[in-house]
Write a protein that holds these residues in place. Structure first.
Motif, mmCIF file in Angstrom:
data_model
loop_
_atom_site.group_PDB
_atom_site.id
_atom_site.type_symbol
_atom_site.label_atom_id
_atom_site.label_comp_id
_atom_site.label_asym_id
_atom_site.label_seq_id
_atom_site.Cartn_x
_atom_site.Cartn_y
_atom_site.Cartn_z
ATOM 1 N N SER A 57 0.843 -1.192 0.000
ATOM 2 C CA SER A 57 0.000 0.000 0.000
ATOM 3 C C SER A 57 0.880 1.245 0.000
ATOM 4 C CB SER A 57 -0.894 -0.015 1.236
ATOM 5 O OG SER A 57 -1.427 1.262 1.447
ATOM 6 N N GLU A 58 0.526 2.193 -0.855
ATOM 7 C CA GLU A 58 1.333 3.417 -0.959
ATOM 8 C C GLU A 58 0.983 4.411 0.148
ATOM 9 O OE1 GLU A 58 3.673 3.856 -3.537
ATOM 10 O OE2 GLU A 58 3.234 1.727 -3.811
ATOM 11 N N LYS A 59 -0.206 4.238 0.691
ATOM 12 C CA LYS A 59 -0.691 5.238 1.641
ATOM 13 C C LYS A 59 -0.062 5.064 3.025
ATOM 14 C CE LYS A 59 -5.111 7.141 0.305
ATOM 15 N NZ LYS A 59 -6.552 6.997 0.470
ATOM 16 N N ASP A 60 0.207 6.188 3.670
ATOM 17 C CA ASP A 60 0.707 6.143 5.046
ATOM 18 C C ASP A 60 -0.456 5.893 5.999
ATOM 19 O OD1 ASP A 60 3.315 6.596 4.382
ATOM 20 O OD2 ASP A 60 3.072 8.776 4.403
ATOM 21 N N ILE A 61 -0.106 5.373 7.142
ATOM 22 C CA ILE A 61 -1.140 5.138 8.145
ATOM 23 C C ILE A 61 -1.527 6.474 8.777
ATOM 24 C CG2 ILE A 61 -1.700 3.982 10.317
ATOM 25 C CD1 ILE A 61 0.342 1.854 9.596
ATOM 26 N N ARG A 62 -2.813 6.732 8.814
ATOM 27 C CA ARG A 62 -3.298 7.966 9.440
ATOM 28 C C ARG A 62 -4.248 7.551 10.555
ATOM 29 N NH1 ARG A 62 -7.821 9.725 8.059
ATOM 30 N NH2 ARG A 62 -7.718 8.771 6.012
ATOM 31 N N ILE A 63 -3.844 7.815 11.797
ATOM 32 C CA ILE A 63 -4.676 7.315 12.891
ATOM 33 C C ILE A 63 -5.398 8.429 13.628
ATOM 34 C CG2 ILE A 63 -3.569 5.090 13.273
ATOM 35 C CD1 ILE A 63 -1.856 6.392 15.383
ATOM 36 N N HIS A 64 -5.524 9.588 12.982
ATOM 37 C CA HIS A 64 -6.364 10.620 13.575
ATOM 38 C C HIS A 64 -7.693 10.597 12.861
ATOM 39 C CE1 HIS A 64 -3.209 12.122 16.018
ATOM 40 N NE2 HIS A 64 -2.405 12.074 14.980
ATOM 41 N N PRO A 65 -8.755 10.362 13.597
ATOM 42 C CA PRO A 65 -10.059 10.234 12.948
ATOM 43 C C PRO A 65 -10.403 11.490 12.161
ATOM 44 C CG PRO A 65 -10.264 10.287 15.350
ATOM 45 C CD PRO A 65 -8.828 10.166 15.041
ATOM 46 N N ARG A 66 -10.932 11.285 10.969
ATOM 47 C CA ARG A 66 -11.281 12.396 10.096
ATOM 48 C C ARG A 66 -12.415 13.226 10.696
ATOM 49 N NH1 ARG A 66 -12.675 9.923 4.676
ATOM 50 N NH2 ARG A 66 -11.410 8.316 5.626
ATOM 51 N N PHE B 18 -3.768 -4.875 3.629
ATOM 52 C CA PHE B 18 -4.065 -4.213 2.353
ATOM 53 C C PHE B 18 -4.282 -5.242 1.249
ATOM 54 C CE2 PHE B 18 -2.117 -2.741 -1.667
ATOM 55 C CZ PHE B 18 -3.091 -1.835 -2.051
ATOM 56 N N GLN B 36 -7.053 1.517 6.184
ATOM 57 C CA GLN B 36 -7.069 2.713 7.021
ATOM 58 C C GLN B 36 -8.134 2.617 8.114
ATOM 59 O OE1 GLN B 36 -4.808 5.320 6.379
ATOM 60 N NE2 GLN B 36 -5.550 5.620 8.440
ATOM 61 N N LEU B 40 -7.507 2.374 12.106
ATOM 62 C CA LEU B 40 -8.071 3.434 12.938
ATOM 63 C C LEU B 40 -8.904 2.833 14.075
ATOM 64 C CD1 LEU B 40 -8.377 6.467 13.270
ATOM 65 C CD2 LEU B 40 -10.360 6.375 11.762
#
Lengths: 143, 169
Positions: A57-66, B18, B36, B40
């Motif tokens: 996966s190219e995407k970084d992990i983002r763990i702050h809820p949108r 993934f 994601q 999360l």
């Protein structure tokens, strides 16, 4: 590796009885260029599994809820809106300034009228003088 | 658990999640969203994380459930775009070209497998998990995993032999 062993492993593989290590041996065998003709049909299978594991996966992990973030922005926007609203309502509007100007103009005009009236009133003093003199000459019955 | 610590725990198997998501949802973008979403969820429930025997196994289960839910709601919303697209592409010329490309051929065969077999094949033959791990992830007994795996492999074999004979003859 001898073909004999590979054939046995292939059979075991389809029965679901190979170990992870044996399956690794199979992938290694099928990844080479020359494969026994009667096993060539299976080559795409093992090559595919090796290839498939390389995908990332190219995407970084983002763990702050949108959702949370959008709420903060919303509250900031609301605060700004309220502050601006208050500021504009305290500041005299263009209409108020016009009214103030009109008031000053009117006052000035009234002063002018007043001044002229006073001038007129000064002239009246002569009338008073005349009446006093007339009273001296022709005394009228006074109370 | 600190954020850095969490990322360190999750990093080694993030791509496995993934790939599983992509196997099921086909689209890369949707698979990334799924990964994601699962991570999360894992982060917000990090307090419970120490209680799990294996965070990785738990994450795989969560990914599988998330993707199956997505597929169900897509089906309900009549949005099976990915699959219908791909039958349209099947013109004879394209088929011939793609048959030579073993990866896309296998991709097609795998897309047609039942979901559970797809998942098991992905977990075992791509990610090389042990039977015990897979049975924990899927809440199945190891024998059932073995049977489903064997069935999936044999289906793939049949399809490959069909294509192979067609190509040779």
């Amino acid at each position: 590796m001898e073909l004999d062993r590979i054939e046995k492993l292939v059979d075991k593989y389809f029965e679901g009885t190979t170990t992870v290590a044996e399956e690794k041996a199979l992938r290694t065998y099928f990844s080479q260029h020359e494969v026994a003709p009667h096993l060539a049909a299976y080559q795409p299978m093992f090559r595919f599994f090796s290839e498939a594991k390389k995908e990332t996966s190219e995407k970084d992990i983002r763990i702050h809820p949108r959702r949370k973030r959008s709420y903060t922005w919303l509250s900031v926007a609301a605060t700004v809106a309220i502050a601006l609203g208050l500021w504009f309502s305290n500041k005299p509007s263009a209409k108020d300034e016009e009214a103030l100007l009109a008031y000053h103009e009117t006052m000035q005009a009234l002063y002018m009228v007043g001044e002229n009236l006073n001038k007129g009133a000064d002239k009246m003093e002569y009338l008073n003088e005349f009446e006093q003199t007339r009273n001296k000459i022709l005394p009228v019955n006074q109370k | 658990m600190k954020q850095a610590e969490f990322l360190q725990t999750v990093m080694p198997f993030k791509d496995k999640l993934f790939r599983l998501a992509k196997r099921l949802l086909v689209s890369t973008e949707e698979a990334e969203d799924a990964t994601q979403e699962v991570l999360l969820k894992l982060w917000t429930n990090k307090g419970k994380m120490e209680g799990y025997r294996s965070v990785e196994a738990f994450a795989v289960t969560a990914t599988k459930n998330y993707c199956l839910d997505r597929l169900r709601s897509k089906q309900a919303g009549n949005l099976k775009l990915v699959h219908s697209n791909y039958t349209d592409e099947n013109t004879s010329l394209q088929r011939e070209v793609e048959a030579r490309d073993s990866v896309s051929l296998m991709q097609k065969i795998m897309d047609h497998l039942p979901e559970q077999q797809k998942i098991i094949l992905q977990l075992r033959d791509v990610e090389q998990y042990e039977f015990e791990e897979i049975s924990e992830m899927l809440d199945m007994n190891p024998t059932a995993v073995r049977v489903a795996l064997s069935r999936a492999r044999k289906t793939v074999r049949e399809e490959l032999i069909k294509k192979h004979n067609y190509g040779v003859g």
